[in-house]
Design an enzyme around this catalytic site. Sequence first.
Site, PDB file in Angstrom:
ATOM      1  N   ASP A 263       0.836  -1.204   0.000  1.00 18.52           N
ATOM      2  CA  ASP A 263       0.000   0.000   0.000  1.00 18.52           C
ATOM      3  C   ASP A 263       0.863   1.242   0.000  1.00 18.52           C
ATOM      4  O   ASP A 263       2.084   1.198   0.164  1.00 18.52           O
ATOM      5  CB  ASP A 263      -1.022  -0.016   1.140  1.00 18.52           C
ATOM      6  CG  ASP A 263      -0.409   0.193   2.507  1.00 18.52           C
ATOM      7  OD1 ASP A 263       0.810   0.417   2.593  1.00 18.52           O
ATOM      8  OD2 ASP A 263      -1.148   0.142   3.502  1.00 18.52           O
ATOM      9  N   GLU A 306      -6.068   2.135  -0.054  1.00 18.82           N
ATOM     10  CA  GLU A 306      -4.813   2.271  -0.781  1.00 18.82           C
ATOM     11  C   GLU A 306      -4.031   0.967  -0.826  1.00 18.82           C
ATOM     12  O   GLU A 306      -2.845   0.956  -1.179  1.00 18.82           O
ATOM     13  CB  GLU A 306      -3.948   3.372  -0.147  1.00 18.82           C
ATOM     14  CG  GLU A 306      -3.347   3.043   1.206  1.00 18.82           C
ATOM     15  CD  GLU A 306      -4.268   3.364   2.376  1.00 18.82           C
ATOM     16  OE1 GLU A 306      -3.747   3.558   3.484  1.00 18.82           O
ATOM     17  OE2 GLU A 306      -5.501   3.435   2.179  1.00 18.82           O
TER      18      GLU A 306
END
Length: 414
Positions: A263, A306
């Site tokens: 991420d 994310e």
Amino acid sequence: MPNEYEKDHRALIQEALNDPLARIPERLKSCYYEHQKALNLKYLLQVNLIAQFAYVVYTLADILVLTDIRTLLIVSKLGFAVVMTLITIWIYNHYQNLPLFDLLLPTSIIGASSIWFFNLNISESPYTLIYQYASLVFIVLANLCVQVRFRPSLITTSLITLVIYTGVYFNTYGDAYQILLFSLIYIPVLIFSVYISWNSTLKSRTVFLHHLLNDYHRKAFEKLAHTDALTGLNNRRYFESLATQHVHANFESPNPTTLLVFDVDHFKQINDSYGHDIGDRVLQMIADVSSKEMRHSDILARYGGEEFIALLTGTNSDDAVKIAERLRKRIENIEVNLTDGRQFHFTVSIGITILETFETDLNVLIKQADIALYQAKANGRNRVEHYDPSMDQSAIQNMKRSWNIESDVKMIVE
């Protein structure tokens, strides 16, 4: 979202459907023939065999009418039917060319009608003038079976008509009245049979084009159901479905498999500083770069927020680390240009774990990769960490308290 190739194809199909003749575009013809082959090849075989059988039955009727040439009838007509039956079966078994097979019966009817009129003209039977009207069945059969191409069928139709009129001319000794009388009956049947051929081929093209268009729509809906709208990658649910299938298959037939979880570092700061539109752009850039790094057999997805996830099939730990490092460096070199002329870079942290041959629970694999991911964050971010059992849950909890940043820590302890 459909790519440009798909959009172009759909536009091509729609344009063909709007054409009154539903003409198949050149680039789709091979696909059209394959589709028709699956639908009609066996049907055309059956029609050809039934037509040869009907020709044999006709021979029995001929024997009753043309009694003076029975031997010639049996030899010529039955012999022709046997030869054409063998040719039909051979072509079906060894040379399944659909356009050729589509015209096989009309072509054979050219020969069948020639033999039929040859026998009729030789016979001295008083019924030959009446019996010549039975030739109408030839043109009907010839056009009844055509399913794929209309224009070539016009050639065979013309040749059959030429043979029939030649036979009628000699059978009537050129009597204009008899020829006119025959024409008044033959021409409407000819027009009707040509219409059957035209309508059958038009329907085949239209059905194919609708099938193709519906297939694109179906694939688009299926893709929508398992695709992340922002990045175009697989969504979490679809990833878990595919990955679970692979994990179970791997238990039966072990193959090196690794899992990457990665991420964006400080993603909340990117959103706060530059806005969510820029944050979305960052995720799309990562998706684009990651897709190019993956092979066709790998399973890549946006796992949420994310976070991204990738299952690398046929990949051992060392190769997975190399892939992850290459991916990390490529993302590190991405340059985001802002409208005010400013630029910035961003990084990702990556956690890796390998699927053990005895493991069948995907959640265990994901939890291990998540632990490795947060070890990478604890070690300074923008790095790759491989899972090790020493990375226990308590260490993660300590990291959570020390960072005091809720968004940077995933719920890996349930």
